[in-house]
Every structure is written in structure tokens, then in C-alpha cells.
Design a protein around this motif. Sequence first.
Motif, PDB file in Angstrom:
ATOM      1  N   ALA A  70      34.144  70.145  15.708  1.00  0.00           N
ATOM      2  CA  ALA A  70      34.092  71.411  16.441  1.00  0.00           C
ATOM      3  C   ALA A  70      35.502  71.806  16.836  1.00  0.00           C
ATOM      4  N   VAL A  71      35.827  73.090  16.682  1.00  0.00           N
ATOM      5  CA  VAL A  71      37.139  73.613  17.054  1.00  0.00           C
ATOM      6  C   VAL A  71      36.945  74.548  18.243  1.00  0.00           C
ATOM      7  N   LEU A  72      37.505  74.163  19.377  1.00  0.00           N
ATOM      8  CA  LEU A  72      37.350  74.972  20.580  1.00  0.00           C
ATOM      9  C   LEU A  72      38.694  75.482  21.069  1.00  0.00           C
ATOM     10  N   GLY A  73      38.626  76.479  21.946  1.00  0.00           N
ATOM     11  CA  GLY A  73      39.850  77.007  22.535  1.00  0.00           C
ATOM     12  C   GLY A  73      39.614  78.442  22.923  1.00  0.00           C
ATOM     13  N   PRO A  74      40.422  78.955  23.836  1.00  0.00           N
ATOM     14  CA  PRO A  74      40.233  80.341  24.283  1.00  0.00           C
ATOM     15  C   PRO A  74      40.503  81.357  23.180  1.00  0.00           C
ATOM     16  N   SER A  75      40.106  82.582  23.433  1.00  0.00           N
ATOM     17  CA  SER A  75      40.365  83.660  22.487  1.00  0.00           C
ATOM     18  C   SER A  75      41.861  83.763  22.203  1.00  0.00           C
ATOM     19  N   GLY A  76      42.206  83.873  20.936  1.00  0.00           N
ATOM     20  CA  GLY A  76      43.604  84.001  20.559  1.00  0.00           C
ATOM     21  C   GLY A  76      44.323  82.674  20.408  1.00  0.00           C
ATOM     22  N   SER A  77      43.614  81.552  20.533  1.00  0.00           N
ATOM     23  CA  SER A  77      44.284  80.243  20.497  1.00  0.00           C
ATOM     24  C   SER A  77      44.548  79.758  19.069  1.00  0.00           C
ATOM     25  N   GLY A  78      44.001  80.461  18.068  1.00  0.00           N
ATOM     26  CA  GLY A  78      44.313  80.087  16.689  1.00  0.00           C
ATOM     27  C   GLY A  78      43.149  79.497  15.898  1.00  0.00           C
ATOM     28  N   LYS A  79      41.949  79.543  16.455  1.00  0.00           N
ATOM     29  CA  LYS A  79      40.796  78.896  15.810  1.00  0.00           C
ATOM     30  C   LYS A  79      40.492  79.507  14.437  1.00  0.00           C
ATOM     31  N   SER A  80      40.394  80.829  14.400  1.00  0.00           N
ATOM     32  CA  SER A  80      40.078  81.468  13.114  1.00  0.00           C
ATOM     33  C   SER A  80      41.202  81.264  12.117  1.00  0.00           C
ATOM     34  N   THR A  81      42.437  81.322  12.612  1.00  0.00           N
ATOM     35  CA  THR A  81      43.584  81.099  11.729  1.00  0.00           C
ATOM     36  C   THR A  81      43.504  79.701  11.116  1.00  0.00           C
ATOM     37  N   LEU A  82      43.127  78.723  11.933  1.00  0.00           N
ATOM     38  CA  LEU A  82      43.008  77.349  11.437  1.00  0.00           C
ATOM     39  C   LEU A  82      41.992  77.273  10.300  1.00  0.00           C
ATOM     40  N   LEU A  83      40.863  77.953  10.473  1.00  0.00           N
ATOM     41  CA  LEU A  83      39.836  77.938   9.436  1.00  0.00           C
ATOM     42  C   LEU A  83      40.309  78.638   8.165  1.00  0.00           C
ATOM     43  N   LEU A  84      40.993  79.763   8.346  1.00  0.00           N
ATOM     44  CA  LEU A  84      41.483  80.519   7.182  1.00  0.00           C
ATOM     45  C   LEU A  84      42.507  79.707   6.396  1.00  0.00           C
TER      46      LEU A  84
ATOM     47  N   ALA B 175      42.678  76.354   6.434  1.00  0.00           N
ATOM     48  CA  ALA B 175      41.955  75.219   5.836  1.00  0.00           C
ATOM     49  C   ALA B 175      41.235  75.655   4.570  1.00  0.00           C
ATOM     50  N   GLY B 176      40.767  76.910   4.555  1.00  0.00           N
ATOM     51  CA  GLY B 176      40.007  77.400   3.415  1.00  0.00           C
ATOM     52  C   GLY B 176      40.854  78.071   2.352  1.00  0.00           C
ATOM     53  N   GLY B 177      42.163  78.070   2.532  1.00  0.00           N
ATOM     54  CA  GLY B 177      43.040  78.658   1.529  1.00  0.00           C
ATOM     55  C   GLY B 177      43.027  80.176   1.505  1.00  0.00           C
ATOM     56  N   LEU B 178      42.516  80.794   2.560  1.00  0.00           N
ATOM     57  CA  LEU B 178      42.516  82.262   2.632  1.00  0.00           C
ATOM     58  C   LEU B 178      43.802  82.789   3.261  1.00  0.00           C
ATOM     59  N   GLU B 179      44.494  81.938   3.999  1.00  0.00           N
ATOM     60  CA  GLU B 179      45.827  82.236   4.516  1.00  0.00           C
ATOM     61  C   GLU B 179      46.707  81.051   4.139  1.00  0.00           C
ATOM     62  N   ARG B 180      47.955  81.341   3.769  1.00  0.00           N
ATOM     63  CA  ARG B 180      48.862  80.236   3.488  1.00  0.00           C
ATOM     64  C   ARG B 180      49.652  79.916   4.753  1.00  0.00           C
ATOM     65  N   PRO B 181      49.884  78.630   5.015  1.00  0.00           N
ATOM     66  CA  PRO B 181      50.708  78.291   6.179  1.00  0.00           C
ATOM     67  C   PRO B 181      52.179  78.597   5.892  1.00  0.00           C
ATOM     68  N   ASP B 182      52.976  78.792   6.957  1.00  0.00           N
ATOM     69  CA  ASP B 182      54.422  78.958   6.757  1.00  0.00           C
ATOM     70  C   ASP B 182      55.064  77.623   6.441  1.00  0.00           C
ATOM     71  N   SER B 183      54.531  76.560   7.045  1.00  0.00           N
ATOM     72  CA  SER B 183      54.949  75.219   6.632  1.00  0.00           C
ATOM     73  C   SER B 183      53.809  74.253   6.887  1.00  0.00           C
ATOM     74  N   GLY B 184      53.929  73.071   6.289  1.00  0.00           N
ATOM     75  CA  GLY B 184      52.853  72.094   6.356  1.00  0.00           C
ATOM     76  C   GLY B 184      52.033  72.126   5.081  1.00  0.00           C
TER      77      GLY B 184
END
Length: 231
Positions: free
Chosen positions: A40-54, A56-65
Motif C-alpha cells: 500500500a502506498v499512502l501519503g497526503p495529496s501531492g506527496s507523489g503517490k500517482s507519480t510513483l505508480l506512473l 513503476a508502470g513505465g508511463l513516466e520516465r524518472p529523471d534519475s534512478g
Amino acid sequence: MVEEALIRLSGIHRRYVAGETTVHALRDVDVAVKPGELVAVLGPSGSGKSTLLLVAGGLERPDSGTVTVAGVELGKLSAKKLFRHRRRNIGFVFQNYNLVKTLTVLENVMLPAELDGVNRREAAAQARAALVAVDLSGLEDRFPDQLSGGQQQRVAISRALSGGRKVLLADEPTGALDSATAAEVLQFLRKQVDDGAAGMVVTHDAAVAQWADRRIDLLDGALVEKPGAAR
Ligand SMILES: Nc1ncnc2c1ncn2[C@@H]1O[C@H](COP(=O)(O)OP(=O)(O)OP(=O)(O)O)[C@@H](O)[C@H]1O
Ligand SMILES: [Mg+2]
């Protein structure tokens, strides 16, 4: 035996630049999820949860890592190969189901296989079997509007895992559901993961997190380390 993680994010940074401001949506995030594990990924609104999923799923590329899914490092793939790897291995489930309204339940579940070049008859047979497994047989010819929210979400989850996909990424999958229906959907999600998938589920809701094996908490794009928590 050390089991290979199906999802592995290492040292992920993701920034969004909008005019003068830079938002650090993810800062040095590490996550690994093994088969049979639901995180489970928790955190307040704007904390990066959706970004993390995107990411992880290859829908967004990370800047590094680096992001490795089902043994393949996504950053090393061409756009075309990434698309194919994603379609074969990664299923997404969204809060609002994302079913195609103009397709029947059966056609919705068939869609990924058809996109993958499986012939229509074979795709239909697979989809029918998937719908039996999720206890939705008899509803094949309905349209999404003619289903309850929980039924729609179960269709979305079975579509996400159709064709043997093993990575399930769900962003607030029960946000639109009442608590009884949400519990039914989570039980279903849990079962899919118990059968060997690796799942990450974003939620605002601590009750949802109880269905997970463990939780990670994000704050301003960074993981919050729990004192004494095993890593
Ligand atoms: N495409 C984008 N362009 C600019 N900034 C973005 C973009 N997507 C997200 N952000 C910013 O990145 C940060 C993290 O956003 P994200 O959507 O990952 O948060 P979240 O935890 O999913 O929030 P919520 O619980 O509201 O869905 C936020 O500050 C958001 O405004
Ligand atoms: Mg979000």
C-alpha cells in the motif's frame, strides 16, 4: 531462497518543471515488490503517490534512478519495446475504472489480448474464463454503465491481469466505492496477488492498507522511514 522482485525502483527522482517552479514529485525513492506481495502506498495529496505508480508502470520516465519490472530495466528499452513490455506485463487500475464505455464487459476484458495480436476467438475464450474466475459470468454482454461500481472495478482488475500479467498497479481503486463494495474489490485484489502477482495500491485510506502486506508512506516525494521498520 531470495525471490526476485517483480517491481524494483532504485534511487528514483522525478521533477516536474512548470515555469519558474520545480516540483520534486519523487526524491530518492527505493521500492521492491515480490510476487505474492501487495504494497500500500499512502501519503497526503501531492506527496507523489500517482507519480510513483506512473514511474513503476513505465508511463513516466524518472529523471534519475532505475525501474526494473519483470526482470527488464525499463530505461534501456526503446519506446516501442517499452510499450510492448508494458502491455504484456503491467496492468493499471484507476479510481474511475477506465473501462471503455462503448464496449461490452467481454470486449473490455478481451482488449489487451487483441491489441497484442491474439485472434478474436482465442481472446474471447480467455476473457470468458477470466470473467468466470471473477464471478462475473453472465454479465459478458452488458455495458459498463449497466454494472455496479464494484462490478466495474472487478472487470478493470481482471482486465489488468488478463493474459498472465503479473504486475498490478492500482491508483485509488476503491475511491469511488462504498466501504462494503470496496472490501469486496480489495478481497479480489488480494486474491490476484496471492496467486502470484506483485501489486502496489495507492490509497488515502488506512482501512485499505490493511489488505496489504506492508505500507510505504510518502511525504513531499520522499519515503518516510518508520522507526524500527524492517526494510
Ligand atoms: N504533469 C505534472 N506537471 C507538473 N506537476 C505535476 C504533474 N504531475 C504531478 N505534479 C506535481 O507533483 C506532485 C506529486 O503529484 P502526484 O499526482 O504524484 O501526487 P499524489 O500523491 O498522487 O496526490 P493525490 O493524492 O492528490 O492524488 C504534486 O505537487 C503535483 O502537483
Ligand atoms: Mg494521485
